[in-house]
Structure formats: C-alpha cells, structure tokens
Design an enzyme around this catalytic site. Structure first.
Site, mmCIF file in Angstrom:
data_model
loop_
_atom_site.group_PDB
_atom_site.id
_atom_site.type_symbol
_atom_site.label_atom_id
_atom_site.label_comp_id
_atom_site.label_asym_id
_atom_site.label_seq_id
_atom_site.Cartn_x
_atom_site.Cartn_y
_atom_site.Cartn_z
ATOM 1 C CG ASP A 148 -13.103 -28.387 -44.049
ATOM 2 O OD1 ASP A 148 -13.923 -28.003 -44.897
ATOM 3 O OD2 ASP A 148 -11.875 -28.424 -44.260
ATOM 4 C CG ASN A 398 -18.233 -32.832 -50.771
ATOM 5 O OD1 ASN A 398 -17.529 -33.070 -51.746
ATOM 6 N ND2 ASN A 398 -17.726 -32.657 -49.553
ATOM 7 C CD GLU A 399 -14.840 -35.708 -49.244
ATOM 8 O OE1 GLU A 399 -14.849 -35.509 -48.022
ATOM 9 O OE2 GLU A 399 -13.805 -35.710 -49.935
ATOM 10 C CG ASN A 449 -13.683 -35.063 -53.459
ATOM 11 O OD1 ASN A 449 -13.820 -34.700 -54.627
ATOM 12 N ND2 ASN A 449 -14.510 -34.685 -52.501
ATOM 13 C CE1 TYR A 455 -6.653 -34.067 -43.891
ATOM 14 C CE2 TYR A 455 -7.684 -34.207 -46.048
ATOM 15 C CZ TYR A 455 -7.435 -33.508 -44.878
ATOM 16 O OH TYR A 455 -7.962 -32.254 -44.705
ATOM 17 C CD1 TRP A 533 -9.804 -28.566 -50.140
ATOM 18 C CD2 TRP A 533 -11.592 -28.362 -51.469
ATOM 19 N NE1 TRP A 533 -10.834 -28.130 -49.358
ATOM 20 C CE2 TRP A 533 -11.943 -27.992 -50.144
ATOM 21 C CE3 TRP A 533 -12.572 -28.288 -52.481
ATOM 22 C CZ2 TRP A 533 -13.234 -27.563 -49.813
ATOM 23 C CZ3 TRP A 533 -13.840 -27.874 -52.135
ATOM 24 C CH2 TRP A 533 -14.160 -27.525 -50.811
ATOM 25 C CE LYS A 552 -6.196 -30.374 -47.418
ATOM 26 N NZ LYS A 552 -6.968 -30.067 -46.181
HETATM 27 C C1 GCB Z 1 -12.719 -32.929 -48.365
HETATM 28 C C2 GCB Z 1 -13.979 -32.144 -48.284
HETATM 29 C C3 GCB Z 1 -13.704 -30.666 -48.153
HETATM 30 C C4 GCB Z 1 -12.569 -30.429 -47.168
HETATM 31 C C5 GCB Z 1 -11.338 -31.112 -47.702
HETATM 32 C C6 GCB Z 1 -10.155 -30.984 -46.768
HETATM 33 O O1 GCB Z 1 -12.654 -34.026 -48.836
HETATM 34 O O2 GCB Z 1 -14.842 -32.389 -49.361
HETATM 35 O O3 GCB Z 1 -14.883 -30.027 -47.742
HETATM 36 O O4 GCB Z 1 -12.335 -29.094 -46.958
HETATM 37 O O5 GCB Z 1 -11.572 -32.458 -47.866
HETATM 38 O O6 GCB Z 1 -9.374 -30.070 -46.917
HETATM 39 O O7 GCB Z 1 -10.033 -31.831 -45.899
#
Ligand code: GCB
Length: 583
Positions: A148, A398-399, A449, A455, A533, A552
């Site tokens: 993103d 990552n993820e 995470n 979410y 984050w 965030k």
């Molecule tokens: C996540 C990702 C990160 C996104 C974040 C979000 O899990 O690793 O890159 O920016 O969520 O804010 O959705």
C-alpha cells in the site's frame, strides 16, 4: 563500505528527463542522447517533481553530462547507483554498461570501456517502473499493487563515479562481539597479485587503538583478533569505531575503505532476544522512506528529525518496512543506537488480491525465477548492510500468504539462503496468518502483524484487544521456545479529527488503540518487541480504502505529532531497553 581514499565525482544535481510511454527510446537510440528533456533533480523520485509526472509508472529517461579530468586516465571508473528503480539500464557515451533490477540496493558498473578522461561524457539511464506480477514487490498497475505504499519511480538515491586502481577492495565483511572479537574478511578485486591488507581501528576521537596486517591468499585476506578494552555498542551507548582497511600491492597503498563498526553480539536463546548477552526489548515503529516532493528519497535533514523524534518518543528500534533503506538512513541508526530489522523488498501483503485464484497464487511461489530474484535482492541487501551494528535481524518477507504450503516452502528457501550468507543474525518475517501460518517454524523470531479493532472488530477497541490476546497466546502456545515481536499494530487518524467517544479516524481512537495494545502486549513475558505501524503517514495508491495517505502515522507526513505521540511517548519511555532492568 565507504571510501575517502577513492577519487569521486558526485553526479547528484539537475539532470534532463523525458517520459517514454510508448517505449520508443531504445529503438530511437535515445541512449546516444535525447532531445526535449526537462529538468529533474537526482536523488529523488520523479513523480512529485512535476504534477504531470505524478501518476506515471512507466519508462522514463535521464541524462546528464560531466567532465572527467585527464589525471584520472588509467584508473578504473565505477558508476555507482545507490538506488534506482524499478529497473535501470545504463549507457555511457552511447555504450551500454549494464542493467539492474530492484529499487532499493546499490549497484556498481565498470565504466572502463566507455569513459573518456580529459573530456566530457554523456550518461544516459533508462528507468522502467512498470508494475508487474513478476517484479518484487509485485503489482499490476499504479493503483493495483500487492503493497500500500505509493510505487514511486526514478533515481531516488545518489549517483557517483568512483575511481579505483586495477586492484581494489571489492567486499568487506566484519564480524564482532561485545567482548572485543574482531573478524575482518577482505575480498580483492582485479587481477590476482601478491598483496597485503592493513587493518586499523580508530576510536571516536580518531585515536588508533589497533593495527595489524594480513596476507592475501587467492584474492582474500582474513584477520581475526580478540581486542582488549573495547567499548561495546548498544542502544544506550552506541559507541562506534572506524575500521580502516588498506590494500597494499608492491609496497604501495593502492586502495582504502572504511566502515563504522560497533562491538556487539546478537543471539536468540531460550526464547529471548539477547543483545550483548542481555534480553533486549525492541520499541519502535515500522517506517517508510516517503516524503512530499522527494518521494522515496528521505533528505538528510528529515532523517535527522526522524531520529530525534524517535528518540524523544522512547523508541530504540524499527523495521525497514518494506525494503532496505538508504545508507544515510542506516548510518544514523548505527550512530543513534537503533536496533534495526532489515527487511527485503519481498512485500506480499495484497498478493492474494492480485491473484484471487488460489491455484495462481500457489503457482507464483513455485516460479523459480521469482525465488531467484528474491534471493538476489536479499543478497544485495546483506552485502550492503551486513556490517552495521544497528542491523540485528533480517526479515525476509512481509505478510506472505504463508497459510499455503508453496509459500511456506518459498520462505524456507529464502530464509536458508539468507542464513547461509550471514549466519550471525536471527531471521524473521512479518506474518499476518497467526496460528495458521505454515512458515513460522523456519524462522528464529516470530513477527506478527495485528489490526483487530481496525480491519476487524472495527470501532471496538476492547473487542479487538480481546481477539489480540487470544491470537497471540495461540501462537505462543505453538512455539513456546521462540520470542515474538509484534511488528505491526495501528489505527488510522486524520490530523485534527477529534471525537468523544473516540470514533474511528479520530486522533483519540488512534491514541486509545495504541495505548490498549501497548499495555496488553508489553506485559507478556514472551514478547520481545513492539513496533507501531507507522512512524508517519505515507502516500498510498488511490483506492477506495485509503485517503491517498496511509494515516496510521503517529506523526504526520511532515513530521508533526498527533495526539497518539504523547501517549506512546509515556508508554515507550516506561519500558526499559533491557528486560533485566526494572522500569
Ligand atoms: C499491513 C502491511 C502494511 C500496511 C498496513 C496497513 O499489514 O504490512 O504495509 O500499510 O498493513 O496499514 O494496512
């Protein structure tokens, strides 16, 4: 590896720039020089330098001329790009020098066959920033990506020309520990010759505290010593030494490089992360390299502010989410005593959205070219940053959709590759698959995470925290012997949006979310790190679920605090860096 010994021509500054949306530059031989270029600044992404380039994720050309003094004739010229992407092709005076894939690592090209000393030279670079599924990180188009953060393009890190002799120091590997062990491995480039390597260590006041030399054997010299009276490096006392390495051929010093090093040990043992033998707690952020106008280039002054803000808020750590950061970024981490999780560019958060058919997703991970590319990118990252005292861990992905066997296998291979390249650091990856994750068994530290209360359980922080506690316990029960870091948790807040009660997107909601998460997580004895984050808001692709920025950030995009910064500052400052210290 830096060198004050080598003569250098800095190629930062204003270049000429031209978009090539029809991909006609190569057939039309723009590499011999093109007409109609417009000014652009290097280093910086192209997008925000001109509103009409903003949404361009395609092919573009850069050119500039520079003069090389006659006295440099006979030296080996290297063109060094600290970061350009996504894919770069380079020509000098119309001669093709080479290409490189990946935006976030350095590459150097031997310019001997084309450089003219005592004359003007023309450097032309073609950058291809198209998004595609076989690139890392993958995407389909500007606003359809597996990640993103905004897919900026261009030459976003410095470029320079550096001159060496025919023999030069090609690679330097330094391994230390907090008790004063020093191992230096030097690889010599150029034709095989008899040579020696002189190693000097200087303290912060530039006093020489150690000097010795080693013979080269088959282009390699190794020196291993135990030094007395060494001051260890730690977040509380980030003491740096400068290691100078000289290459001596026929009694002459022909090359010299330097590296700022720290004496520190890192180890995962008995479910703990140990720094210098003591259990350490990582407090900090996931960050991004993102700033208005300069895009993926973080100017030095912004970096300095960032570090002071991070210090003030009580952080001692961050992850280079989601790609290796610039040398300047990490130089300051060494200097300011930050513990860095260095992450590869293999960011796969939204890969499932790009490949909704599960079979396709499985196939992506079985593609040997993609794995080879990921390995190459990890290798370049390690080569560039392995000697830094700040880098204490590698995150390989990552993820990823690591509930799938094929993906777990991919992670296993990548982790093994990284471990072979540098067995001195623990390995992790950031997972959002919790107990369903099939790859957690392959790493030393588990990174998770979590976004319950954002979410899912949206608008309900308490329900989110309940879910969080359950999930984190489940993972701990599966891997009781492994330390856990929470590599992401956070909520969006639009600056100036206030509400009582705290509603989503308000500064109060974010502050409360971070307070509840931090309090719950910090008390778990198996958790060794909390990364919020994100440090600051950052630009995203345009989608219905983002407001152009990911909000965030605890700081705004221009580095001003939101309400949460004051809350986090209290919380982080009450958690000691070492777990054997009381708060
Ligand atoms: C996540 C990702 C990160 C996104 C974040 C979000 O899990 O690793 O890159 O920016 O969520 O804010 O959705």
């Amino acid at each position: 590896m830096k060198s004050s010994f080598r003569f250098r021509i800095d190629l930062s500054g204003f270049w000429e720039f031209k978009l090539d949306p029809r991909n006609e530059g190569e057939p039309k031989e723009w590499f011999r020089g093109f007409d109609g270029g417009e000014p652009i600044y290097v280093p910086s992404s192209w997008n925000e330098q001109n509103p009409s380039w903003d949404k361009y994720a395609g092919i573009a050309w850069y050119q500039r001329r520079f003069y090389v003094p006659k006295e440099l004739e006979g030296k080996t010229p290297w063109l060094v790009f600290k970061g350009a992407g996504y894919h770069a092709k380079v020509w000098l005076n119309g001669v093709f020098l080479g290409e490189h894939e990946g935006s976030f690592t350095e590459f150097r090209l031997d310019a001997s066959k084309a450089l003219k000393a005592g004359d003007w030279n023309l450097l032309v670079v073609r950058i291809d920033n198209r998004l595609s599924l076989d690139r890392i990180p993958p995407g389909r188009a500007l606003n359809v990506t597996a990640f993103d953060f905004f897919p900026y393009g261009g030459i976003h890190r410095p470029v320079y020309l550096e001159f060496t002799s025919g023999n030069y120091i090609d690679e330097l590997i330094v391994v230390t520990d907090h008790r004063g062990s020093l191992k230096v491995e030097v690889s010599v480039g150029g034709p095989r010759v008899e040579c020696d390597v002189v190693v000097k260590l200087r303290d912060r006041l530039f006093r020489e505290v150690f000097k010795d030399k080693a013979r080269c054997v088959d282009g390699k010299a190794v020196l291993e010593r135990k030094l007395e009276g060494i001051r260890p490096w730690s977040p509380e006392d980030p003491y740096l030494y400068t290691l100078h390495v000289e290459l001596v051929v026929g009694g002459q010093v022909v090359d010299g490089v330097e590296e700022r090093i720290g004496f520190r040990s890192v180890e995962v043992k008995d479910g703990k992360i140990l720094l210098n033998g003591r259990p350490v707690f990582l407090k900090g952020f996931g960050r991004h390299e993102d700033f208005p106008v300069t895009g993926k280039h973080l100017p030095g002054a912004v970096l300095v502010r960032d570090y002071f803000l991070m210090k003030k808020i009580g952080a001692n750590s961050f992850r280079t989410s989601h790609y290796p950061y610039s040398d300047e970024h990490l130089d300051l981490a060494d200097e300011m005593g930050f513990l860095v999780i260095l992450e590869t560019p293999v960011c796969l958060s939204g890969l499932g959205r790009l490949l909704p058919e599960e079979e396709e997703l499985r196939k992506w991970f079985k593609n040997p070219e993609i794995l080879a590319k990921a390995k190459r990118m990890a290798e370049e990252m390690i080569k560039q940053h392995r000697n830094r005292p700040s880098v204490i861990m590698y995150s390989v992905v990552n993820e990823p959709p690591s509930h799938l066997e094929e993906c777990a296998e991919f992670i296993k291979e990548l982790a093994e590759h990284v471990r072979k390249l540098d067995p001195t650091k623990p390995i992790t990856f950031a997972s959002n698959r919790r107990s369903e994750d099939k790859a957690l068994k392959y790493v030393d530290v588990i990174s998770l995470n979590f976004y319950y209360g954002w979410y899912s359980e949206w608008g309900d922080i308490e329900a989110g925290v309940e879910q969080l506690k359950k999930e984190v316990e489940k993972v701990h029960a599966l891997f009781p012997e492994k330390p856990i870091i929470i590599t992401e948790y956070g909520a969006g807040a639009i600056t100036g949006q206030h509400s009582d009660p705290p509603l989503m997107w308000s500064e109060e909601y974010q502050a409360e979310f971070l307070r509840r998460y931090t309090e719950e997580l910090a008390r778990k004895e198996y958790i060794y790190g909390l990364h919020i984050w994100n440090f600051s808001d950052f630009r995203t692709p345009e989608t219905p679920w983002r407001t152009i920025l990911n909000r965030k950030g605890v700081f705004t995009r221009d580095r001003q605090p939101k309400l949460s910064a004051y809350i986090v500052r209290k919380l982080f400052n009450s958690i000691p860096t070492f777990r054997d210290q009381s708060s």
